[in-house]
Design a protein around this motif. Structure first.
Motif, PDB file in Angstrom:
ATOM      1  N   LEU A   1       0.802  -1.217   0.000  1.00  0.00           N
ATOM      2  CA  LEU A   1       0.000   0.000   0.000  1.00  0.00           C
ATOM      3  C   LEU A   1       0.842   1.278   0.000  1.00  0.00           C
ATOM      4  CD1 LEU A   1      -2.956  -0.975   2.365  1.00  0.00           C
ATOM      5  CD2 LEU A   1      -2.978  -0.750  -0.114  1.00  0.00           C
ATOM      6  N   PRO A   2       1.876   1.374   0.850  1.00  0.00           N
ATOM      7  CA  PRO A   2       2.669   2.618   0.805  1.00  0.00           C
ATOM      8  C   PRO A   2       3.271   2.885  -0.571  1.00  0.00           C
ATOM      9  CG  PRO A   2       3.154   1.419   2.814  1.00  0.00           C
ATOM     10  CD  PRO A   2       2.320   0.516   1.969  1.00  0.00           C
ATOM     11  N   GLN A   3       3.782   1.801  -1.215  1.00  0.00           N
ATOM     12  CA  GLN A   3       4.335   1.989  -2.552  1.00  0.00           C
ATOM     13  C   GLN A   3       3.232   2.349  -3.552  1.00  0.00           C
ATOM     14  OE1 GLN A   3       7.491   2.115  -3.435  1.00  0.00           O
ATOM     15  NE2 GLN A   3       6.916   2.538  -5.568  1.00  0.00           N
ATOM     16  N   ALA A   4       2.081   1.645  -3.385  1.00  0.00           N
ATOM     17  CA  ALA A   4       0.954   1.978  -4.265  1.00  0.00           C
ATOM     18  C   ALA A   4       0.484   3.403  -4.033  1.00  0.00           C
ATOM     19  CB  ALA A   4      -0.193   1.000  -4.026  1.00  0.00           C
ATOM     20  N   LEU A   5       0.542   3.843  -2.762  1.00  0.00           N
ATOM     21  CA  LEU A   5       0.164   5.217  -2.443  1.00  0.00           C
ATOM     22  C   LEU A   5       1.087   6.214  -3.136  1.00  0.00           C
ATOM     23  CD1 LEU A   5      -1.465   7.297  -0.854  1.00  0.00           C
ATOM     24  CD2 LEU A   5       0.037   6.881   1.104  1.00  0.00           C
ATOM     25  N   LEU A   6       2.395   5.920  -3.080  1.00  0.00           N
ATOM     26  CA  LEU A   6       3.353   6.801  -3.755  1.00  0.00           C
ATOM     27  C   LEU A   6       3.090   6.839  -5.260  1.00  0.00           C
ATOM     28  CD1 LEU A   6       6.677   5.861  -1.894  1.00  0.00           C
ATOM     29  CD2 LEU A   6       5.330   7.959  -1.643  1.00  0.00           C
ATOM     30  N   GLU A   7       2.827   5.635  -5.833  1.00  0.00           N
ATOM     31  CA  GLU A   7       2.552   5.578  -7.270  1.00  0.00           C
ATOM     32  C   GLU A   7       1.266   6.329  -7.615  1.00  0.00           C
ATOM     33  OE1 GLU A   7       2.436   1.484  -8.268  1.00  0.00           O
ATOM     34  OE2 GLU A   7       4.601   1.151  -7.972  1.00  0.00           O
ATOM     35  N   LEU A   8       0.258   6.183  -6.726  1.00  0.00           N
ATOM     36  CA  LEU A   8      -1.008   6.867  -6.959  1.00  0.00           C
ATOM     37  C   LEU A   8      -0.829   8.379  -6.906  1.00  0.00           C
ATOM     38  CD1 LEU A   8      -3.870   5.861  -7.518  1.00  0.00           C
ATOM     39  CD2 LEU A   8      -4.362   6.082  -5.090  1.00  0.00           C
ATOM     40  N   GLU A   9      -0.073   8.834  -5.909  1.00  0.00           N
ATOM     41  CA  GLU A   9       0.182  10.278  -5.807  1.00  0.00           C
ATOM     42  C   GLU A   9       1.005  10.769  -6.994  1.00  0.00           C
ATOM     43  OE1 GLU A   9       0.136  10.935  -0.967  1.00  0.00           O
ATOM     44  OE2 GLU A   9       2.021  10.408  -1.977  1.00  0.00           O
ATOM     45  N   TYR A  10       1.954   9.918  -7.431  1.00  0.00           N
ATOM     46  CA  TYR A  10       2.759  10.298  -8.595  1.00  0.00           C
ATOM     47  C   TYR A  10       1.881  10.399  -9.845  1.00  0.00           C
ATOM     48  CZ  TYR A  10       6.122   9.883 -12.424  1.00  0.00           C
ATOM     49  OH  TYR A  10       6.828  10.091 -13.579  1.00  0.00           O
ATOM     50  N   GLU A  11       0.982   9.398  -9.999  1.00  0.00           N
ATOM     51  CA  GLU A  11       0.090   9.422 -11.162  1.00  0.00           C
ATOM     52  C   GLU A  11      -0.849  10.617 -11.106  1.00  0.00           C
ATOM     53  OE1 GLU A  11      -1.872   5.696 -11.202  1.00  0.00           O
ATOM     54  OE2 GLU A  11      -0.087   4.538 -11.782  1.00  0.00           O
ATOM     55  N   ALA A  12      -1.347  10.937  -9.899  1.00  0.00           N
ATOM     56  CA  ALA A  12      -2.215  12.117  -9.766  1.00  0.00           C
ATOM     57  C   ALA A  12      -1.466  13.379 -10.162  1.00  0.00           C
ATOM     58  CB  ALA A  12      -2.736  12.224  -8.331  1.00  0.00           C
ATOM     59  N   ASP A  13      -0.190  13.454  -9.736  1.00  0.00           N
ATOM     60  CA  ASP A  13       0.629  14.613 -10.125  1.00  0.00           C
ATOM     61  C   ASP A  13       0.854  14.639 -11.636  1.00  0.00           C
ATOM     62  OD1 ASP A  13       0.780  15.362  -7.503  1.00  0.00           O
ATOM     63  OD2 ASP A  13       2.745  14.447  -7.137  1.00  0.00           O
ATOM     64  N   GLN A  14       1.026  13.434 -12.226  1.00  0.00           N
ATOM     65  CA  GLN A  14       1.214  13.370 -13.672  1.00  0.00           C
ATOM     66  C   GLN A  14      -0.031  13.856 -14.412  1.00  0.00           C
ATOM     67  OE1 GLN A  14       4.696  13.165 -13.937  1.00  0.00           O
ATOM     68  NE2 GLN A  14       4.054  12.185 -15.840  1.00  0.00           N
ATOM     69  N   HIS A  15      -1.209  13.441 -13.898  1.00  0.00           N
ATOM     70  CA  HIS A  15      -2.451  13.915 -14.516  1.00  0.00           C
ATOM     71  C   HIS A  15      -2.565  15.431 -14.398  1.00  0.00           C
ATOM     72  CE1 HIS A  15      -4.029  10.035 -15.531  1.00  0.00           C
ATOM     73  NE2 HIS A  15      -4.026   9.603 -14.290  1.00  0.00           N
ATOM     74  N   LEU A  16      -2.142  15.944 -13.248  1.00  0.00           N
ATOM     75  CA  LEU A  16      -2.182  17.394 -13.066  1.00  0.00           C
ATOM     76  C   LEU A  16      -1.223  18.077 -14.033  1.00  0.00           C
ATOM     77  CD1 LEU A  16      -3.445  19.627 -11.360  1.00  0.00           C
ATOM     78  CD2 LEU A  16      -1.544  19.375  -9.750  1.00  0.00           C
ATOM     79  N   THR A  17      -0.028  17.481 -14.195  1.00  0.00           N
ATOM     80  CA  THR A  17       0.948  18.031 -15.148  1.00  0.00           C
ATOM     81  C   THR A  17       0.407  17.958 -16.575  1.00  0.00           C
ATOM     82  OG1 THR A  17       2.774  17.326 -13.711  1.00  0.00           O
ATOM     83  CG2 THR A  17       3.296  17.809 -16.020  1.00  0.00           C
TER      84      THR A  17
END
Length: 647
Positions: free
Chosen positions: A449-465
């Protein structure tokens, strides 16, 4: 937009009428109550419009079929009396195609793929532009997208005589349909390009994905907090402690087992269960293979049925054409037909009653077509059901394999264990091992979950970018089309040219025409004076309003063909001389058609025109042209329903 009408076939109670439309110019003319306007209304009905409500249609109409070429597909639209759905069948030169019942109003779930919800979306998809979406709020870049219907576009392609002198393409502020009509003008004239539409849909997806993943990350953090883990490091420490405890229990259990003799009687039941699992796995595997084979056969059958549907359609047309041929010799060997007594209505070749043949052909057409449609619906339903069944069977097979794998490992472990005086100790250790094993499995699962959380936050940032990048591209695209005022200026000149060439009353070369970029209404400025401006509502007579509307539509399609704008290249005008009169205003009648025919021979060589009028103005220039005179009660120039007398 590549959209060419080819043929309209109408089935009435006692006749089947075929109307060719595949010409550059098609004119239906004649007296009133002969069915001229009904032809246009039935074309529109096959494309999702309302069915005509005149008494003749209510009493005699059975169905209508419209053949068209859309994009790279040959398409057949079929509309039955009283139906709010259209059967759409299509095929391409490569042979791919399908047939489905498309609702006129969008369904709650997709009817084809994941974007097509109704007839309008399907037409856009076949045309290669995809279902059109426009932004609900033009000032909010994050506002949701709503569908742009093909019915909205038809306002500019089908000029119904009922609205020619009452509305200016529904652009008036008080008309609730004005926002959609303005969206059509924005899209056609490039203020809303396909690229802009694509970018806005991409932006909507990126914004929605960012919102979804940001919310998912927030919930995941709350879940980790409830588990008592603040970080990945804390979870790894706990996992290490559990693994050391498991190793210690494993050593204790191994020591107990090494000091005793093994007894394997307890493994018999487990072996029986494993054999049963193996049999079930083999049966499920065979069932899946059979299901996939049947699915392949049904898919091939669907293609054959669609092909048969088109062949039946062509065969019925050929039967009607060949049935009217008067033979003087045998078509096979060339021998002249012998003269012998026949009834005037008998077949000239074989002597069979002609009426019986016609009834048989009509009966065959009416019987075979619904059978094909029903069979296609059954095949589509069967394919959908079988796909769902295969997915379910595959899941069950995966579960059986997982159970067998677990039982295999359990059998191996039990073969090393035994019943003895130390049974209680063994069972206690096994319970602790099982409990520890489950906790380790759960923790290892949660440790992701922590790694998935990091990936999820990274993907959310990518969508924002990505959303920020798309906004820049949107701005660049809007800047690129900022010069579209020049395009609107060209439309203004074309409308003014059409009005002047058609002899619009009281219009002079010193006047000017202006199109408002916000509401897309066209205004005439007498002598260039804005304070004296007027539009359709102020044009005065119904004849001037009619001429105002048709000149605007002709100018818009002229511009669409010249610049390849996204507008279907066909125009249906029902009664262009409504309220004008061909005798009193003969100069306007002649001038309008002269202007139109001149455009068709020069700048509008691809746009189809279907015109319905009382009088005929025969083209004096070379055009791909056909006309049909329709007079009620005239056998030489029959109306749309030849046998109908109005009783």
């Amino acid at each position: 937009m590549n959209f060419r009408l080819q043929k309209l076939v109408i089935q009435f109670g006692r006749s089947r009428e075929e109307i060719g439309l595949d010409h550059h110019l098609t004119i239906f003319h004649g007296k009133i109550s002969s069915g001229k306007s009904t032809i246009a209304k039935l074309i529109d009905a096959c494309l999702g419009g309302s069915l005509p409500q005149v008494p003749a249609i209510k009493q005699e109409f059975v169905s209508a079929e419209l053949s068209a070429r859309i994009g790279r597909y040959d398409v057949l639209f079929e509309r039955n009396a009283g139906s709010r759905q259209v059967q759409v069948s299509w095929t391409s030169e490569s042979g791919d195609g399908a047939s489905l019942m498309a609702p006129i109003e969008n369904a709650p779930s997709p009817i084809w793929g994941d974007k097509v919800f109704g007839l309008s979306d399907l037409i856009f998809e076949l045309a290669g532009v995809g279902p059109m979406r426009v932004r609900r709020n033009k000032t909010d870049p994050d506002a949701p997208l709503i569908p742009l219907s093909f019915r909205d576009v038809m306002w500019y392609c089908y000029l119904d005589q009922d609205e020619l002198d009452s509305t200016f393409f529904h652009l008036e502020a008080e008309d609730p349909r004005s926002p959609k009509s303005r969206d059509v003008m924005r899209f056609v004239l490039g203020y809303y390009t396909e690229r802009l539409n694509e970018l806005e849909q991409q932006l909507a997806r990126e914004v929605e994905d960012n919102r979804t993943k940001t919310e998912s990350a927030r919930r995941m953090k709350l879940f980790l907090t409830e588990l008592g883990y603040g970080s990945e490091l804390e979870m790894n420490v706990r996992l290490s402690e559990l693994e050391r405890s498991q190793e210690r229990r494993d050593r204790q259990l191994a020591e107990l087992q090494e000091n005793q003799e093994a007894d394997t009687h307890f493994s018999d039941d487990l072996r029986t269960e494993l054999r049963g699992l193996a049999v079930r796995i083999e049966a499920e595997t065979e069932a899946i293979a059979n299901g996939e084979r049947i699915l392949s056969e049904e898919t091939a059958l669907r293609g054959e049925l669609i092909s048969a549907k088109f062949k039946l359609h062509r065969m019925s047309s050929a039967t009607v054409i060949l049935g009217a041929v008067e033979y003087t010799a045998c078509p096979r060997c060339g021998t002249e037909l012998a003269e012998f007594a026949r009834h005037p209505t008998d077949c000239h070749l074989c002597g069979a009653p002609e009426k019986a043949q016609s009834n048989y052909e009509r009966r065959q057409t009416n019987v075979e077509q619904p059978d094909l449609d029903a069979r296609l619906a059954d095949i589509e339903q069967s394919i959908s059901t079988r796909k769902k069944s295969l997915i379910k069977q595959q899941r069950e097979l995966d579960v059986l394999k997982e159970q067998k794998s677990f039982r295999d490992s359990e059998l191996t472990r039990l073969m090393r264990s035994y019943d003895s005086a130390f049974l209680s100790q063994v069972r206690n250790l096994e319970r602790e091992l099982a409990s520890g094993r489950q906790e380790i499995i759960g923790l290892r699962r949660d440790a992701r979950l922590p790694q998935a959380l990091l990936e999820l936050e990274y993907e959310a940032d990518q969508h924002l970018t990505n959303a920020q990048r798309i906004r820049r591209e949107l701005k660049s695209e809007r800047d690129r089309i900022a010069d579209r005022d020049n395009l609107v200026g060209q439309l203004e000149s074309y409308v003014f040219d059409a009005l002047m060439s058609s002899g619009f009353p009281a219009l002079s070369t010193s006047d000017s025409l202006y199109i408002n970029r916000k509401n897309w209404m066209a205004y005439i400025f007498p002598h260039g004076d804005e304070s004296l401006s007027y539009t359709l509502s102020g044009a005065g007579s119904g004849g001037k309003k009619t001429l105002f509307n048709i000149c605007y539509a002709v100018a818009l399609h002229r511009l669409a063909e010249e610049l390849d704008l996204p507008l279907p290249l066909f125009v249906i005008i029902d009664s262009p001389m409504k309220n004008i009169g061909t005798e009193v205003n003969k100069d306007i009648f002649i001038a309008f058609y002269k202007h139109l025919y001149g455009l068709l021979s020069t700048t509008m060589t691809k746009t189809q025109f279907i015109i319905i009028d009382t009088e005929l103005s025969t083209p004096t220039i070379d055009l791909d042209y056909t006309d049909r005179l329709m007079i009620a009660g005239d056998a030489e120039h029959p109306p749309l329903i030849p046998y109908y007398s109005g009783h």
